[in-house]
Design an enzyme around this catalytic site. Sequence first.
Site, PDB file in Angstrom:
ATOM      1  N   GLU A 195      38.009  -6.298  -8.175  1.00 11.86           N
ATOM      2  CA  GLU A 195      36.984  -5.303  -8.444  1.00 11.86           C
ATOM      3  C   GLU A 195      37.143  -4.088  -7.545  1.00 11.86           C
ATOM      4  O   GLU A 195      37.595  -4.210  -6.410  1.00 11.86           O
ATOM      5  CB  GLU A 195      35.600  -5.872  -8.136  1.00 11.86           C
ATOM      6  CG  GLU A 195      35.215  -7.009  -8.988  1.00 11.86           C
ATOM      7  CD  GLU A 195      34.491  -8.030  -8.157  1.00 11.86           C
ATOM      8  OE1 GLU A 195      33.370  -7.743  -7.726  1.00 11.86           O
ATOM      9  OE2 GLU A 195      35.072  -9.096  -7.914  1.00 11.86           O
ATOM     10  N   CYS A 211      34.879   1.499  -3.033  1.00  8.09           N
ATOM     11  CA  CYS A 211      35.105   0.215  -2.356  1.00  8.09           C
ATOM     12  C   CYS A 211      36.252  -0.492  -3.069  1.00  8.09           C
ATOM     13  O   CYS A 211      36.216  -0.651  -4.292  1.00  8.09           O
ATOM     14  CB  CYS A 211      33.818  -0.611  -2.432  1.00  8.09           C
ATOM     15  SG  CYS A 211      34.024  -2.272  -1.757  1.00  8.09           S
ATOM     16  N   CYS A 238      40.141 -14.852  -1.740  1.00  5.06           N
ATOM     17  CA  CYS A 238      40.193 -14.781  -0.276  1.00  5.06           C
ATOM     18  C   CYS A 238      40.200 -16.190   0.291  1.00  5.06           C
ATOM     19  O   CYS A 238      39.549 -17.082  -0.246  1.00  5.06           O
ATOM     20  CB  CYS A 238      38.969 -14.015   0.245  1.00  5.06           C
ATOM     21  SG  CYS A 238      38.992 -13.787   2.043  1.00  5.06           S
ATOM     22  N   CYS A 250      33.906 -17.402   3.903  1.00  3.95           N
ATOM     23  CA  CYS A 250      32.551 -17.080   4.363  1.00  3.95           C
ATOM     24  C   CYS A 250      31.561 -17.706   3.371  1.00  3.95           C
ATOM     25  O   CYS A 250      31.737 -17.572   2.157  1.00  3.95           O
ATOM     26  CB  CYS A 250      32.356 -15.564   4.430  1.00  3.95           C
ATOM     27  SG  CYS A 250      33.567 -14.777   5.495  1.00  3.95           S
ATOM     28  N   CYS A 268      29.700 -15.688   0.488  1.00  2.00           N
ATOM     29  CA  CYS A 268      30.528 -14.754  -0.279  1.00  2.00           C
ATOM     30  C   CYS A 268      31.072 -15.412  -1.538  1.00  2.00           C
ATOM     31  O   CYS A 268      31.666 -16.492  -1.477  1.00  2.00           O
ATOM     32  CB  CYS A 268      31.685 -14.277   0.594  1.00  2.00           C
ATOM     33  SG  CYS A 268      32.870 -13.280  -0.322  1.00  2.00           S
ATOM     34  N   GLY A 317      38.782  -9.971  -0.501  1.00  2.00           N
ATOM     35  CA  GLY A 317      39.903 -10.211   0.398  1.00  2.00           C
ATOM     36  C   GLY A 317      39.657  -9.785   1.829  1.00  2.00           C
ATOM     37  O   GLY A 317      38.732  -9.029   2.128  1.00  2.00           O
ATOM     38  N   SER A 333      32.506  -7.550  10.153  1.00  3.87           N
ATOM     39  CA  SER A 333      31.491  -8.257   9.387  1.00  3.87           C
ATOM     40  C   SER A 333      30.950  -9.372  10.305  1.00  3.87           C
ATOM     41  O   SER A 333      31.584 -10.405  10.456  1.00  3.87           O
ATOM     42  CB  SER A 333      32.184  -8.815   8.139  1.00  3.87           C
ATOM     43  OG  SER A 333      31.271  -9.349   7.263  1.00  3.87           O
ATOM     44  N   LEU A 334      29.806  -9.114  10.945  1.00  5.68           N
ATOM     45  CA  LEU A 334      29.328  -9.990  12.020  1.00  5.68           C
ATOM     46  C   LEU A 334      28.464 -11.134  11.476  1.00  5.68           C
ATOM     47  O   LEU A 334      28.809 -12.298  11.619  1.00  5.68           O
ATOM     48  CB  LEU A 334      28.541  -9.156  13.040  1.00  5.68           C
ATOM     49  CG  LEU A 334      28.013  -9.899  14.255  1.00  5.68           C
ATOM     50  CD1 LEU A 334      29.135 -10.379  15.144  1.00  5.68           C
ATOM     51  CD2 LEU A 334      27.059  -9.002  15.065  1.00  5.68           C
ATOM     52  N   ASN A 335      27.340 -10.801  10.912  1.00  7.65           N
ATOM     53  CA  ASN A 335      26.508 -11.728  10.125  1.00  7.65           C
ATOM     54  C   ASN A 335      25.902 -12.912  10.876  1.00  7.65           C
ATOM     55  O   ASN A 335      25.345 -13.813  10.246  1.00  7.65           O
ATOM     56  CB  ASN A 335      27.295 -12.271   8.918  1.00  7.65           C
ATOM     57  CG  ASN A 335      27.928 -11.156   8.134  1.00  7.65           C
ATOM     58  OD1 ASN A 335      27.293 -10.149   7.881  1.00  7.65           O
ATOM     59  ND2 ASN A 335      29.186 -11.302   7.784  1.00  7.65           N
ATOM     60  N   ASN A 359      21.684  -9.960  -1.177  1.00  8.76           N
ATOM     61  CA  ASN A 359      21.519  -9.628  -2.577  1.00  8.76           C
ATOM     62  C   ASN A 359      21.463 -10.941  -3.355  1.00  8.76           C
ATOM     63  O   ASN A 359      22.457 -11.663  -3.373  1.00  8.76           O
ATOM     64  CB  ASN A 359      22.783  -8.845  -2.975  1.00  8.76           C
ATOM     65  CG  ASN A 359      22.565  -7.975  -4.158  1.00  8.76           C
ATOM     66  OD1 ASN A 359      21.454  -7.820  -4.632  1.00  8.76           O
ATOM     67  ND2 ASN A 359      23.649  -7.416  -4.634  1.00  8.76           N
ATOM     68  N   CYS A 361      30.826  -8.960  -3.157  1.00 10.68           N
ATOM     69  CA  CYS A 361      32.233  -8.918  -3.532  1.00 10.68           C
ATOM     70  C   CYS A 361      32.613 -10.218  -4.226  1.00 10.68           C
ATOM     71  O   CYS A 361      32.138 -11.286  -3.901  1.00 10.68           O
ATOM     72  CB  CYS A 361      33.109  -8.670  -2.315  1.00 10.68           C
ATOM     73  SG  CYS A 361      32.982  -9.923  -1.054  1.00 10.68           S
TER      74      CYS A 361
HETATM   75  S1  SF4 Z   1      33.250 -11.893   3.053  1.00 10.46           S
HETATM   76 FE1  SF4 Z   1      35.273 -10.962   2.948  1.00 10.46          FE
HETATM   77  S2  SF4 Z   1      36.506 -12.206   4.385  1.00 10.46           S
HETATM   78 FE2  SF4 Z   1      34.680 -13.415   3.918  1.00 10.46          FE
HETATM   79  S3  SF4 Z   1      35.307 -14.728   2.193  1.00 10.46           S
HETATM   80 FE3  SF4 Z   1      34.362 -12.861   1.346  1.00 10.46          FE
HETATM   81  S4  SF4 Z   1      36.075 -11.500   0.920  1.00 10.46           S
HETATM   82 FE4  SF4 Z   1      36.808 -13.079   2.343  1.00 10.46          FE
END
Ligand code: SF4
Length: 363
Positions: free
Chosen positions: A102, A115, A122, A126, A129, A172, A227-229, A304, A346
């Site tokens: 995408e 983006c 990936c 995470c 995700c 990714g 990307s801390l989270n 989201n 994503c």
């Molecule tokens: S947030 Fe980014 S690094 Fe983590 S699984 Fe998703 S695409 Fe991969």
Amino acid sequence: MELLGRSREELRALCVALGEPAYRGDQLYRALYVDRTFDLAQVSTLPAALRAKLAKETTVTTPVVRQRYASSDGSVRYLLALGETAEAGPEKKKAQRPASVEAVFMPSENRQTICVSTQAGCAVDCQFCMTAQLGLIRNLTPGEILAQVLLPLEEHKRTLTPQTNVVLMGQGEPLLNFDNVMAAVRTLLDPAGVGLAPKHVTLSTSGIVPGIEKLAKEKVRPKLAISLNASSDAQRDVLMPINKKYPLEKLLAACRDFPRGSREYLTFEYVLLGGVNDTAKDARRVARLMAGLGRVKVNLIPWNPGSLPYQEPGEKSIERFHKILLEKGIPVFTRYSRGRDVMAACGQLALTEASGNPLPVLS
Ligand code: SF4
């Protein structure tokens, strides 16, 4: 030989190998990345004989736009079909698979932001995700990464504003496809190529420390976002298992050492998951993590809702988190992801497509 993704030097060398002067390579480079002409027969700056040679010996492959999803906020999500690649290496079997990725085009008053994805799927896993559920399908080539910028720019060329931002935040982990990503970034940042300013290109990583250290040594680099989270190792180990390999102490040390311009901020992205990482205690711990890192800013991204088992944070906890960071002197922005009505996390489009249950096309 595929031309899209080739550097200026490679195109110059190709023209010389075809018995032409090297400057023909510059013209080809301009045609691809400035004029966005992918049909070589239309490149009028090149002599007809060279165009014929190129047509015989080379290809320019752009992804096929499978669907466009138009959001009510003006953004357009593209679901792009990528072909097979002849990429070599240990991932060869996977690398040759066709894939879908995408890209999202987000116009606003004084700029457009695109983006892009850097891998299909990936491997980082995470927990919040959707892309993680795909696993790694394959790395994208430099041409496939660049095409995600060039295609939307060409499609919207009549309404573009002078500033284009690119964020490497789609599917990714960019630092796990380092060489291809940097080849694409160099063309994006080359004034004779796509010509974007380094401050307008941001690479977002889940925290691959060796990749951050390698990026730090590049002559021309994009801005870095982490990307801390999570506010502690215990929490991050669960949400982002990559943290077990590169825990916060190592990650933050790499951030501290990352070279930055005098006015450049390091960005930390923090997805607020209701009831998981959005408490006042989390906010205070995040503020402590930021101490001593120099210029940093935090982007809070309220979760989201989608098909994963996480809750949207309440308005009150978003405000509280924001306020605590501000009070600690940390620049903080709350950002609602664009294109919420066409699935904004994503990997969601490719995953929906793969499930054989695609979304309605809005335009
Ligand atoms: S947030 Fe980014 S690094 Fe983590 S699984 Fe998703 S695409 Fe991969």
